[in-house]
Motif scaffolding. Structure first.
Motif, PDB file in Angstrom:
ATOM      1  N   VAL A  72     -57.315  36.409  40.704  1.00  0.00           N
ATOM      2  CA  VAL A  72     -58.346  36.396  41.742  1.00  0.00           C
ATOM      3  C   VAL A  72     -59.337  35.266  41.559  1.00  0.00           C
ATOM      4  CG1 VAL A  72     -58.185  38.863  42.231  1.00  0.00           C
ATOM      5  CG2 VAL A  72     -59.726  38.057  40.414  1.00  0.00           C
ATOM      6  N   ASN A  73     -59.407  34.674  40.354  1.00  0.00           N
ATOM      7  CA  ASN A  73     -60.337  33.580  40.099  1.00  0.00           C
ATOM      8  C   ASN A  73     -59.645  32.220  39.965  1.00  0.00           C
ATOM      9  OD1 ASN A  73     -63.207  34.567  39.827  1.00  0.00           O
ATOM     10  ND2 ASN A  73     -62.148  36.055  38.519  1.00  0.00           N
ATOM     11  N   ARG A  74     -58.365  32.154  40.316  1.00  0.00           N
ATOM     12  CA  ARG A  74     -57.680  30.861  40.268  1.00  0.00           C
ATOM     13  C   ARG A  74     -58.370  29.903  41.240  1.00  0.00           C
ATOM     14  NH1 ARG A  74     -51.278  30.192  41.506  1.00  0.00           N
ATOM     15  NH2 ARG A  74     -51.990  30.747  43.607  1.00  0.00           N
ATOM     16  N   GLY A  75     -58.718  28.702  40.770  1.00  0.00           N
ATOM     17  CA  GLY A  75     -59.561  27.830  41.560  1.00  0.00           C
ATOM     18  C   GLY A  75     -58.855  26.792  42.402  1.00  0.00           C
ATOM     19  N   CYS A  76     -57.580  26.539  42.151  1.00  0.00           N
ATOM     20  CA  CYS A  76     -56.885  25.455  42.854  1.00  0.00           C
ATOM     21  C   CYS A  76     -55.622  25.974  43.525  1.00  0.00           C
ATOM     22  CB  CYS A  76     -56.498  24.343  41.878  1.00  0.00           C
ATOM     23  SG  CYS A  76     -57.905  23.473  41.179  1.00  0.00           S
ATOM     24  N   SER A  77     -55.278  25.366  44.637  1.00  0.00           N
ATOM     25  CA  SER A  77     -54.003  25.685  45.286  1.00  0.00           C
ATOM     26  C   SER A  77     -52.868  25.157  44.421  1.00  0.00           C
ATOM     27  CB  SER A  77     -53.946  25.057  46.680  1.00  0.00           C
ATOM     28  OG  SER A  77     -54.018  23.644  46.580  1.00  0.00           O
ATOM     29  N   GLN A  78     -51.706  25.774  44.566  1.00  0.00           N
ATOM     30  CA  GLN A  78     -50.567  25.433  43.710  1.00  0.00           C
ATOM     31  C   GLN A  78     -49.306  25.217  44.557  1.00  0.00           C
ATOM     32  OE1 GLN A  78     -50.991  24.803  40.575  1.00  0.00           O
ATOM     33  NE2 GLN A  78     -53.042  25.654  40.309  1.00  0.00           N
ATOM     34  N   PRO A  79     -49.255  24.161  45.343  1.00  0.00           N
ATOM     35  CA  PRO A  79     -48.076  23.951  46.187  1.00  0.00           C
ATOM     36  C   PRO A  79     -46.805  23.653  45.410  1.00  0.00           C
ATOM     37  CG  PRO A  79     -49.526  22.036  46.255  1.00  0.00           C
ATOM     38  CD  PRO A  79     -50.277  23.115  45.552  1.00  0.00           C
ATOM     39  N   ILE A  97     -46.939  26.614  30.005  1.00  0.00           N
ATOM     40  CA  ILE A  97     -47.917  27.563  29.465  1.00  0.00           C
ATOM     41  C   ILE A  97     -48.534  28.294  30.647  1.00  0.00           C
ATOM     42  CG2 ILE A  97     -49.872  27.848  27.897  1.00  0.00           C
ATOM     43  CD1 ILE A  97     -49.408  24.803  27.191  1.00  0.00           C
ATOM     44  N   PRO A  98     -48.047  29.486  30.985  1.00  0.00           N
ATOM     45  CA  PRO A  98     -48.549  30.184  32.180  1.00  0.00           C
ATOM     46  C   PRO A  98     -49.935  30.776  31.948  1.00  0.00           C
ATOM     47  CG  PRO A  98     -46.378  30.991  31.458  1.00  0.00           C
ATOM     48  CD  PRO A  98     -46.964  30.219  30.343  1.00  0.00           C
ATOM     49  N   VAL A  99     -50.862  30.452  32.855  1.00  0.00           N
ATOM     50  CA  VAL A  99     -52.231  30.939  32.771  1.00  0.00           C
ATOM     51  C   VAL A  99     -52.523  31.791  34.008  1.00  0.00           C
ATOM     52  CG1 VAL A  99     -54.659  30.320  32.522  1.00  0.00           C
ATOM     53  CG2 VAL A  99     -52.884  28.826  31.558  1.00  0.00           C
ATOM     54  N   TYR A 100     -53.097  32.962  33.776  1.00  0.00           N
ATOM     55  CA  TYR A 100     -53.462  33.866  34.865  1.00  0.00           C
ATOM     56  C   TYR A 100     -54.963  34.075  34.804  1.00  0.00           C
ATOM     57  CZ  TYR A 100     -53.364  37.946  37.955  1.00  0.00           C
ATOM     58  OH  TYR A 100     -53.558  38.823  38.998  1.00  0.00           O
ATOM     59  N   MET A 101     -55.659  33.624  35.848  1.00  0.00           N
ATOM     60  CA  MET A 101     -57.120  33.701  35.852  1.00  0.00           C
ATOM     61  C   MET A 101     -57.579  34.913  36.649  1.00  0.00           C
ATOM     62  SD  MET A 101     -59.746  30.596  36.270  1.00  0.00           S
ATOM     63  CE  MET A 101     -61.418  30.769  35.678  1.00  0.00           C
ATOM     64  N   GLY A 102     -57.548  36.056  35.967  1.00  0.00           N
ATOM     65  CA  GLY A 102     -57.910  37.313  36.601  1.00  0.00           C
ATOM     66  C   GLY A 102     -59.404  37.556  36.576  1.00  0.00           C
ATOM     67  N   TYR A 103     -59.787  38.846  36.594  1.00  0.00           N
ATOM     68  CA  TYR A 103     -61.197  39.209  36.597  1.00  0.00           C
ATOM     69  C   TYR A 103     -61.912  38.644  35.372  1.00  0.00           C
ATOM     70  CZ  TYR A 103     -60.045  42.581  40.251  1.00  0.00           C
ATOM     71  OH  TYR A 103     -59.629  43.166  41.414  1.00  0.00           O
ATOM     72  N   ASN A 112     -70.029  32.200  40.602  1.00  0.00           N
ATOM     73  CA  ASN A 112     -69.233  32.740  41.719  1.00  0.00           C
ATOM     74  C   ASN A 112     -67.920  33.394  41.278  1.00  0.00           C
ATOM     75  OD1 ASN A 112     -71.154  31.836  43.623  1.00  0.00           O
ATOM     76  ND2 ASN A 112     -70.204  29.793  43.643  1.00  0.00           N
ATOM     77  N   ALA A 113     -67.854  33.865  40.060  1.00  0.00           N
ATOM     78  CA  ALA A 113     -66.635  34.514  39.580  1.00  0.00           C
ATOM     79  C   ALA A 113     -66.506  35.925  40.133  1.00  0.00           C
ATOM     80  CB  ALA A 113     -66.642  34.571  38.058  1.00  0.00           C
ATOM     81  N   VAL A 114     -65.271  36.358  40.351  1.00  0.00           N
ATOM     82  CA  VAL A 114     -64.991  37.759  40.666  1.00  0.00           C
ATOM     83  C   VAL A 114     -64.949  38.502  39.332  1.00  0.00           C
ATOM     84  CG1 VAL A 114     -63.418  39.392  41.754  1.00  0.00           C
ATOM     85  CG2 VAL A 114     -63.655  37.061  42.679  1.00  0.00           C
ATOM     86  N   LYS A 115     -65.828  39.501  39.172  1.00  0.00           N
ATOM     87  CA  LYS A 115     -66.019  40.134  37.870  1.00  0.00           C
ATOM     88  C   LYS A 115     -65.333  41.490  37.784  1.00  0.00           C
ATOM     89  CE  LYS A 115     -70.615  38.003  37.691  1.00  0.00           C
ATOM     90  NZ  LYS A 115     -72.067  38.269  37.576  1.00  0.00           N
ATOM     91  N   ALA A 127     -53.690  46.456  36.011  1.00  0.00           N
ATOM     92  CA  ALA A 127     -53.273  45.940  37.313  1.00  0.00           C
ATOM     93  C   ALA A 127     -53.102  44.428  37.291  1.00  0.00           C
ATOM     94  CB  ALA A 127     -54.293  46.336  38.373  1.00  0.00           C
ATOM     95  N   GLN A 128     -53.997  43.724  36.592  1.00  0.00           N
ATOM     96  CA  GLN A 128     -53.884  42.275  36.533  1.00  0.00           C
ATOM     97  C   GLN A 128     -52.646  41.842  35.743  1.00  0.00           C
ATOM     98  OE1 GLN A 128     -56.952  39.859  37.879  1.00  0.00           O
ATOM     99  NE2 GLN A 128     -55.948  41.425  39.088  1.00  0.00           N
ATOM    100  N   ALA A 129     -52.322  42.559  34.677  1.00  0.00           N
ATOM    101  CA  ALA A 129     -51.112  42.250  33.917  1.00  0.00           C
ATOM    102  C   ALA A 129     -49.859  42.465  34.755  1.00  0.00           C
ATOM    103  CB  ALA A 129     -51.053  43.104  32.647  1.00  0.00           C
ATOM    104  N   ALA A 130     -49.846  43.541  35.530  1.00  0.00           N
ATOM    105  CA  ALA A 130     -48.696  43.793  36.401  1.00  0.00           C
ATOM    106  C   ALA A 130     -48.525  42.671  37.420  1.00  0.00           C
ATOM    107  CB  ALA A 130     -48.872  45.133  37.118  1.00  0.00           C
ATOM    108  N   ASP A 131     -49.654  42.216  37.981  1.00  0.00           N
ATOM    109  CA  ASP A 131     -49.580  41.126  38.951  1.00  0.00           C
ATOM    110  C   ASP A 131     -49.154  39.823  38.284  1.00  0.00           C
ATOM    111  OD1 ASP A 131     -50.065  40.123  41.689  1.00  0.00           O
ATOM    112  OD2 ASP A 131     -51.635  38.954  40.720  1.00  0.00           O
TER     113      ASP A 131
END
Length: 427
Positions: A72-79, A97-103, A112-115, A127-131
């Protein structure tokens, strides 16, 4: 009752009892899983570069790249982040190196982060791990991949916030393990990484398998970190981001990057090759195993890793396929035949150790000589195969590690503490 008696006896002998749950939770690897360890320099950048850019950057000293797969906090589009992109760049030899920027933490310093919420931290971590696992699978990253949860800097002195972050990351770890992925965390040296180290041996939290710290001191060393003992996350479990945003140019292509060094698990994927003749796929890496399928001449196969087995023709290499079966590499058009073929990784599945100062031996038994250096608690045992040996505790199973040494399975947090653990192959 038998376990209680065994525990009492072990304690009287000064031995550590293997953990049943936290902090060293087990990983439920499926048949398709394999793990990949990367040692060397890496970079990360907000938007994944194009295939031509990654090709140009083969002129760089880097061979791994951080990619932001979701959150939910990923900042850039990833085309670029598609299965086709993953296949193209990994065939070049790049590790991902996969990075997941969750809560983020309730007390994050990020604007402006989603907390995450204090009361729901554990459920949100799950839930974030599942996603994250779903996002990884969607672009062809296999179980056995390490997924790095990004926890940006936060107020280190806020006790309520600290506890919420630890619950969130503990649930992140347990859910990734349940889904067959390696749990890793990217965190600031002075907040998230510090707090994870403070509860390293706590039974209240599941311990991540690897940590990637942010400390922009221009030193790429993976030891001597302030606030984190060198005995924590010590065996292929560390990464460091040591320089922040700046431009570098290779092959005529300029990218804005952060600098990293790793000795840590990264993503795993498959590599497609064709076979030179009609061949059989077996349930293990030998013709002595039952046949599971017939593969036609020139058919494509998806190889996830390579291992050793009885020699066929000029090759003792066997290829593990994405369905968990094995074929001799002798009849496959891999570039390294009759040897191993980069960038295909060697087959291994890592699990945390559950005792301190675990001895690595020359063979599967306590009568074999030990190697110098004992494994600290929480180290990753990179298991390649299992076989029977001297009984220790409740099991006679021993694990052969990727460095050729052996450890008793009794102190390794894989699914069984009494018998063999699927999908690990037999030695």
């Amino acid at each position: 009752m038998k376990r209680l008696l065994l525990v009492a006896a072990l304690l009287l002998m000064g031995m550590t009892v293997p953990a049943a749950a936290e902090p060293a939770t087990s990983v439920g690897y499926p048949a398709s899983a394999t793990a990949t360890r990367y040692k060397g320099l890496a970079f990360d950048t907000c938007t994944a570069p194009t295939v031509p850019q990654m090709s140009a950057w083969l002129a760089s000293p880097y061979r791994a790249v951080g990619i932001y797969i979701g959150g939910v906090n990923r900042g850039c589009s990833q085309p670029q982040l598609t299965g086709s992109w993953v296949s193209s760049v990994t065939r070049m030899g790049w590790r991902l190196i996969p990075v997941y920027m969750g809560y983020q933490a309730p007390c994050t310093t990020r604007v402006n982060a989603v907390k995450l919420t204090v009361s729901s931290a554990a459920a949100q971590g799950t839930a974030q791990a599942a996603d994250a696992a779903a996002k990884a699978a969607a672009i062809g990253l296999l179980p056995g991949s390490a997924l790095y949860g990004d926890m940006e800097h936060y107020n280190v002195n806020d006790a309520t916030c600290r506890a919420a972050v630890l619950r969130y990351l503990s649930s992140w770890t347990k859910e990734l393990h349940r889904r067959g992925y390696i749990s890793a965390v990217y965190a600031h040296q002075d907040s998230g990484a510090r707090h994870l180290a403070e509860v390293y041996n706590s039974t209240a939290y599941a311990r991540p398998d690897a940590v990637w710290i942010a400390r922009w001191d221009l030193s790429s060393t993976l030891t001597g970190w302030p606030l984190i003992s060198d005995r924590y996350w010590s065996v292929g479990q560390r990464a460091k981001q040591y320089k922040g945003d700046h431009n570098e140019t290779y092959g005529g292509v300029t990218l804005n990057i952060d600098n990293d060094r790793l000795d840590a698990p990264v993503a795993s994927t498959w590599y497609t090759y064709t076979v030179r003749t009609n061949i059989y796929a077996y349930s293990g890496p030998s013709t002595a195993y039952p046949r599971r399928a017939t593969i036609a001449h020139n058919a494509p196969i998806r190889i996830v890793c390579q291992t050793f087995g009885p020699k066929v023709g000029t090759s003792a290499v066997w290829d593990k396929l994405i369905d968990g079966t094995y074929v001799t590499d002798y009849y496959v058009r891999t570039p390294g035949n009759p040897g191993y073929s980069a960038p295909i990784p060697g087959c291994s599945l890592p699990y945390q150790t559950t005792t301190d100062n675990l001895a690595r031996r020359h063979g599967p038994g306590t009568s074999y000589a030990t190697y110098p250096g004992l494994l600290p608690i929480g180290s990753l045992a990179w298991v390649t195969c299992q076989r029977a040996g001297t009984k220790v505790g409740t099991t006679s199973v021993w694990n052969r590690l990727s460095d050729g040494t052996w450890v008793t399975d009794y102190y390794v947090a894989n699914p069984s503490n009494t018998t063999y653990s699927a999908p690990i192959r037999r030695c």
